[in-house]
Write an enzyme that holds these catalytic residues in place. Structure first.
Site, mmCIF file in Angstrom:
data_model
loop_
_atom_site.group_PDB
_atom_site.id
_atom_site.type_symbol
_atom_site.label_atom_id
_atom_site.label_comp_id
_atom_site.label_asym_id
_atom_site.label_seq_id
_atom_site.Cartn_x
_atom_site.Cartn_y
_atom_site.Cartn_z
ATOM 1 N N SER A 240 0.863 -1.185 0.000
ATOM 2 C CA SER A 240 0.000 0.000 0.000
ATOM 3 C C SER A 240 0.897 1.232 0.000
ATOM 4 C CB SER A 240 -0.869 0.009 1.245
ATOM 5 O OG SER A 240 -0.041 0.245 2.373
ATOM 6 N N LYS A 241 0.277 2.394 -0.100
ATOM 7 C CA LYS A 241 1.059 3.641 -0.107
ATOM 8 C C LYS A 241 1.933 3.749 1.132
ATOM 9 C CE LYS A 241 -0.578 6.753 -3.321
ATOM 10 N NZ LYS A 241 -1.581 7.669 -3.740
ATOM 11 N N ARG A 242 1.342 3.367 2.241
ATOM 12 C CA ARG A 242 2.068 3.444 3.512
ATOM 13 C C ARG A 242 3.352 2.606 3.458
ATOM 14 N NH1 ARG A 242 1.388 -0.047 7.729
ATOM 15 N NH2 ARG A 242 -0.320 -1.028 6.610
ATOM 16 N N HIS A 243 3.306 1.533 2.695
ATOM 17 C CA HIS A 243 4.457 0.633 2.588
ATOM 18 C C HIS A 243 5.481 1.094 1.567
ATOM 19 C CE1 HIS A 243 1.523 -2.706 3.834
ATOM 20 N NE2 HIS A 243 2.352 -2.520 4.832
ATOM 21 N N GLY A 244 5.107 2.026 0.724
ATOM 22 C CA GLY A 244 6.052 2.433 -0.314
ATOM 23 C C GLY A 244 5.554 2.187 -1.723
#
Ligand code: GLU
Length: 476
Positions: A240-244
């Site tokens: 996800s975005k949070r993960h990169g």
């Protein structure tokens, strides 16, 4: 046989990190075998494809240091050819017109739902004569897929993958408005572009079976396939975005060097013993499809940062300063008040200070930040830690400016001698003077070696900054 790979992004968004890895793997495989990598922009979805996305994808590929052979192929421009191939299958009896209405399809979907299985078109027009076609209905063209036996993909990464043909329905090749489906367009383009190896994310694995059926109906050779596991977050969940899961350009703006990102990406799902650091040539020499893992790779920001730190420390100082300058227009806000280019005097100072600066920073953004003292405007903005160091130690700096002013020769050694002597004279430890002095000169609690900082700043600027912070302070 000349190896021909291709990278085939849909321009509905930026080049995300997974796409960057797919491009890199295709590029490496082509280079490894003295072949070519082609670029095809899959822009048949007219609603969602944008020129901005195309530009971002081409930019992203170039920034990563990759290139492609021949002209970019735009899939939409090949629509007439796709139609022609669909019609050739009709002529051969390997495809047929289907006049099923939306309502009929909806009923099939409903039945499938009730039976708890995916929608399968039931082939109701497969053997029917088009003379029975209802008035005014524009047909789609469907593949007459085999109903018995198996479709097999011998995948270079996944191994042998088998589908029962009874589970695969007659897919649509050409929509009723004459536009090709993705499934048809990909096959025709890969064939016409002489692609020998299709390397892409394993979310396309089922498509590979369907595409294989189209190849077989056309009597064309099926390219070799390699479906790479997707990238997951560090917790194993889908990226996800949070993960990169960001665009490659976001990594550029965060201050990563392309060589570091490239090195990071090559190790994401592929390995070569326990080697972590690869020059471009080493990657090319070692890359193979057999060493791509079968389970999803996990994205790890800390590892990327460490690699970036490694490449920054290795980088030539002038090139690093150039990379900093190139980054300036990318920074969200001009909080450093540097504008878009570096003034020559600042460039020189940055180059001089770079050996000390690059030792600690993990990204170019950190590097720029740690160089704050070089371009800061007086009076310096103190960060929280620096403000508290000065609140505590300002009085211990009273008198240092006068002693420094008396110096005729300004160097790291000569200023160090003065500062040590001052600490001794007021009965303080060196750190008790050096820490507030660092805060006054750099606005931060950490910096490269204090005396080197003073040497690079020069006498005038050092004294002005020091006096800004000590003018009203009572002596210790
Ligand atoms: N355009 C597809 C995508 O962006 C890739 C198709 C392919 O590689 O065959 O996911």
């Amino acid at each position: 046989m000349t190896v021909v790979t291709r990278f085939a992004p849909s321009p509905t968004g930026f080049l995300h990190i997974g796409g960057g890895r797919t491009a890199l793997f295709n590029w490496l495989y082509a280079k490894r075998h003295g072949g070519k990598m082609l670029l095809r922009i899959e822009d048949t979805d007219r609603e969602r494809s944008t020129d901005a996305a195309i530009a971002a994808i081409l930019d992203g590929i170039k920034w990563l240091g990759l290139d492609w052979d021949r002209d970019v192929v735009y899939q939409f421009s090949r629509a007439a050819r796709h139609r022609e191939v669909a019609e050739s299958l009709l002529a051969k009896g390997r495809a047929y017109y289907c006049y099923a209405s939306q309502q009929e399809l909806e009923e099939m979907r409903e039945t499938a739902r009730k039976e708890g299985r995916p929608l399968r078109y039931d082939g109701r027009w497969r053997d029917r004569d088009p003379s029975e076609a209802p008035e005014g209905v524009k047909p789609v063209i469907r593949l007459k897929a085999p109903t018995e036996g198996e479709t097999v993909v011998e995948d270079e990464v996944q191994g042998r993958v088998v589908w029962q043909n009874k589970d695969l329905d007659d897919l649509v090749l050409l929509r009723s408005d004459g536009t090709p489906t993705y499934m048809l367009a990909v096959v025709v383009d890969d064939h016409d572009m002489d692609v020998t190896h299709v390397i892409r994310g394993d979310d396309h694995l089922t498509n590979a079976a369907r595409q294989t059926q189209i190849y077989q109906a056309l009597g064309w050779g099926v390219p070799k396939m390699a479906h790479i596991p997707l990238i997951h977050g560090p917790d194993g969940a889908k990226l996800s975005k949070r993960h990169g899961a960001l665009g490659v350009e976001a990594y550029r703006s965060m201050g990563y060097l392309p060589e570091a990102l490239r090195n990071y990406l090559v190790r994401l799902g592929w390995s070569h013993g326990d080697q972590e650091i690869f020059s471009t040539q080493e990657m090319i020499d070692a890359f193979d499809l057999g060493s791509i893992g079968r389970s999803p790779a996990r994205f790890d920001f800390a590892k990327l940062e460490n690699l970036n730190g490694h490449y920054m420390r290795q980088a030539d100082d002038e090139q690093l300063v150039q990379a900093l300058e190139d980054l300036l227009p990318e920074l969200d806000k001009d909080e450093h008040h540097l504008g878009r280019t570096l003034k020559p005097a600042l460039r020189q100072k940055l180059i001089a200070a770079m050996p000390g600066l690059k030792e600690r920073a993990k990204t170019l953004v950190e590097l720029l930040d740690s160089a704050y003292y070089l371009y800061a405007q007086r009076p310096l903005h103190l960060d929280e830690k620096a403000a508290s160091l000065l609140a505590d130690g300002r009085s211990r700096l009273v008198g240092v400016a006068e002693k420094l002013e008396a110096l005729s020769d300004w160097s790291a050694q000569s200023v160090e001698a003065v500062v040590r002597e001052h600490a001794e004279a007021i009965g303080a430890k060196l750190g008790q003077v050096a820490q507030p002095l660092r805060a006054a000169l750099t606005g931060r609690a950490t910096s490269p070696g204090l005396f080197d900082v003073m040497a690079v700043l020069g006498k005038d600027e050092t004294l002005l900054r020091l006096r800004d912070q000590t003018k009203d302070a009572p002596a210790a």
